[in-house]
Structures are given as C-alpha cells and as structure tokens.
Design a protein around this motif. Sequence first.
Motif, mmCIF file in Angstrom:
data_model
loop_
_atom_site.group_PDB
_atom_site.id
_atom_site.type_symbol
_atom_site.label_atom_id
_atom_site.label_comp_id
_atom_site.label_asym_id
_atom_site.label_seq_id
_atom_site.Cartn_x
_atom_site.Cartn_y
_atom_site.Cartn_z
ATOM 1 N N THR A 130 -5.775 -3.799 4.792
ATOM 2 C CA THR A 130 -4.654 -3.384 5.648
ATOM 3 C C THR A 130 -3.607 -4.488 5.738
ATOM 4 O OG1 THR A 130 -5.781 -4.089 7.679
ATOM 5 C CG2 THR A 130 -6.053 -1.772 7.005
ATOM 6 N N THR A 131 -3.629 -5.387 4.748
ATOM 7 C CA THR A 131 -2.684 -6.501 4.719
ATOM 8 C C THR A 131 -2.043 -6.593 3.337
ATOM 9 O OG1 THR A 131 -4.059 -7.713 6.296
ATOM 10 C CG2 THR A 131 -2.409 -8.981 5.118
ATOM 11 N N THR A 132 -0.718 -6.606 3.294
ATOM 12 C CA THR A 132 0.017 -6.692 2.029
ATOM 13 C C THR A 132 -0.088 -8.094 1.435
ATOM 14 O OG1 THR A 132 2.088 -7.423 3.031
ATOM 15 C CG2 THR A 132 1.725 -5.018 2.893
ATOM 16 N N ARG A 143 -1.916 0.081 0.703
ATOM 17 C CA ARG A 143 -2.429 -1.154 0.097
ATOM 18 C C ARG A 143 -3.086 -0.863 -1.250
ATOM 19 N NH1 ARG A 143 -3.073 -6.147 -1.633
ATOM 20 N NH2 ARG A 143 -4.881 -7.273 -0.843
ATOM 21 N N LEU A 144 -3.889 0.170 -1.308
ATOM 22 C CA LEU A 144 -4.534 0.511 -2.569
ATOM 23 C C LEU A 144 -3.501 0.891 -3.635
ATOM 24 C CD1 LEU A 144 -7.564 2.500 -1.142
ATOM 25 C CD2 LEU A 144 -7.621 0.214 -2.176
ATOM 26 N N SER A 145 -2.478 1.633 -3.246
ATOM 27 C CA SER A 145 -1.401 1.994 -4.178
ATOM 28 C C SER A 145 -0.662 0.755 -4.667
ATOM 29 C CB SER A 145 -0.405 2.945 -3.515
ATOM 30 O OG SER A 145 -1.017 4.177 -3.242
ATOM 31 N N GLU A 146 -0.451 -0.184 -3.766
ATOM 32 C CA GLU A 146 0.228 -1.436 -4.143
ATOM 33 C C GLU A 146 -0.587 -2.197 -5.175
ATOM 34 O OE1 GLU A 146 0.470 -5.516 -4.434
ATOM 35 O OE2 GLU A 146 -0.980 -4.780 -2.965
ATOM 36 N N ILE A 147 -1.897 -2.269 -4.985
ATOM 37 C CA ILE A 147 -2.759 -2.992 -5.922
ATOM 38 C C ILE A 147 -2.701 -2.337 -7.305
ATOM 39 C CG2 ILE A 147 -5.148 -3.587 -6.481
ATOM 40 C CD1 ILE A 147 -5.602 -3.852 -3.393
ATOM 41 N N GLN A 159 -9.171 -0.297 -12.471
ATOM 42 C CA GLN A 159 -10.374 0.506 -12.689
ATOM 43 C C GLN A 159 -11.336 0.353 -11.518
ATOM 44 O OE1 GLN A 159 -11.676 -1.002 -16.478
ATOM 45 N NE2 GLN A 159 -9.887 -0.174 -17.528
ATOM 46 N N PHE A 160 -11.504 -0.885 -11.066
ATOM 47 C CA PHE A 160 -12.378 -1.154 -9.923
ATOM 48 C C PHE A 160 -11.847 -0.489 -8.652
ATOM 49 C CE2 PHE A 160 -11.672 -4.159 -6.373
ATOM 50 C CZ PHE A 160 -12.814 -3.859 -5.641
ATOM 51 N N ILE A 161 -10.564 -0.628 -8.385
ATOM 52 C CA ILE A 161 -9.974 -0.061 -7.158
ATOM 53 C C ILE A 161 -10.158 1.448 -7.126
ATOM 54 C CG2 ILE A 161 -7.728 0.465 -6.080
ATOM 55 C CD1 ILE A 161 -8.887 -2.183 -5.149
ATOM 56 N N CYS A 162 -9.985 2.093 -8.253
ATOM 57 C CA CYS A 162 -10.174 3.551 -8.302
ATOM 58 C C CYS A 162 -11.616 3.930 -7.977
ATOM 59 C CB CYS A 162 -9.740 4.091 -9.657
ATOM 60 S SG CYS A 162 -7.950 3.974 -9.907
ATOM 61 N N ARG A 163 -12.570 3.159 -8.460
ATOM 62 C CA ARG A 163 -13.985 3.425 -8.157
ATOM 63 C C ARG A 163 -14.317 3.084 -6.711
ATOM 64 N NH1 ARG A 163 -17.732 0.257 -11.413
ATOM 65 N NH2 ARG A 163 -19.288 1.395 -10.230
ATOM 66 N N ALA A 164 -13.710 2.030 -6.198
ATOM 67 C CA ALA A 164 -14.046 1.533 -4.861
ATOM 68 C C ALA A 164 -13.281 2.227 -3.738
ATOM 69 C CB ALA A 164 -13.778 0.028 -4.788
ATOM 70 N N GLU A 165 -12.238 2.961 -4.067
ATOM 71 C CA GLU A 165 -11.373 3.555 -3.038
ATOM 72 C C GLU A 165 -12.132 4.286 -1.935
ATOM 73 O OE1 GLU A 165 -7.420 6.348 -2.437
ATOM 74 O OE2 GLU A 165 -8.181 6.019 -4.458
ATOM 75 N N PRO A 166 -13.079 5.180 -2.249
ATOM 76 C CA PRO A 166 -13.764 5.884 -1.151
ATOM 77 C C PRO A 166 -14.476 4.929 -0.187
ATOM 78 C CG PRO A 166 -14.216 6.965 -3.244
ATOM 79 C CD PRO A 166 -13.515 5.674 -3.561
#
Length: 191
Positions: A130-132, A143-147, A159-166
């Motif tokens: 929750t921090t930019t 934040r996830l979209s920014e990454i 690839q990791f962020i897409c797997r870890a998002e949930p």
Amino acid sequence: MSQAHWAAELARKLLEVPLPRRWAHVQGVAAQARSLAPILGDDADLLEAAAWLHDIGYSPEIADKGFHPLDGARYLRDVEHADSRLCRLVANHSCALLEAGERGLADVLASEFPSPDPKLNDALAYCDMTTTPTGDVVSVHDRLSEIVGRYGSNNVVTQFICRAEPELVSSVVRTGQRLSLAQRKALDDHG
C-alpha cells in the motif's frame, strides 16, 4: 535504542544515497507500519524494524544473489546479527517465497528463513503493498499495477506478482480488517 530506530539508521545508511527512490519507499512503508501499532501490541517495534529493512537487499553494498529478500535477510543475520524473527520477516516479505520459486531459490529461502508469524507477515505485506515507490499511500490494486508497469510483461517480477496477487490482496484485506476492528473497539471503549 528501539529496534525500529536502529533499523531506520541502518536503512538510511544502505539506501539513502545510492537508491533515493527506494529510500523514499522504505520511509513510507515504515510510516504504514507505525499506523498498525493498535493491532500489533508488543510486536509493533519489530514490524516497524522489518518495514525499514525489507528492501535493504537492493543496496549495492550488500546485494549478492540479486534477490533482495534473501540478500537483505542474510546481511541482517550474518553481518548485523539481527533477531531471527526480523530476518525471517525480511526474507519472506510480500510473498517472497513465490518469487524465490521463479528464481530457483525457494528451497534456499525456505531452509534458511522459515515462514514468520502469519499476522506479522500479512502486516508487512500490507505496508509494502500500500506504499508507492515514492512513499505515498496507495490501494493494493494500484500498487500491483504499478509494479507490473514498471517491470514489463516478460520480467520475472511481473510473473511473480501475477501469481502472488491473490495472496497479497488477501494479506492487505486481512490486515485492514484487523485494523478496522481495533479502531472500532477503541471507539467503543472510549465512547
């Protein structure tokens, strides 16, 4: 000296000059950690210390494997002789074990730094997600979209962020619910 104060000074030393944007992010993550004090009790200082130190593995002074959670935790353990709970939080922050898997380092990370307390791990993910990069508060989805936007579609981090998002979203939601409950209880107790 509190663990958080020591951690802030160490993070400043390792990040402020070589990585000013990372330093700004870490300051914002630490501020988020302080906001969670009502739900952390005796662990508030530990969480704030982890918030200050979660990205020190990016420091050119200590980067070794090129995987910042592992590099940072090893530095804390081997050089600073930090508390094992702190090392485990840094090593495992924000679903790092999933990213370690993408990099072929999952067994190494898991054997050296077992998973920390789930509530503290959730809380650290809440602060980080929750921090930019500039230290401002943002929604977890932004934040996830920014990454993803910063790293691009073919990067291991994406690839990791897409797997870890949930799981990252769930960590933020669980921590936010704990905070809301504590705030309502405080109002009821004083109302």
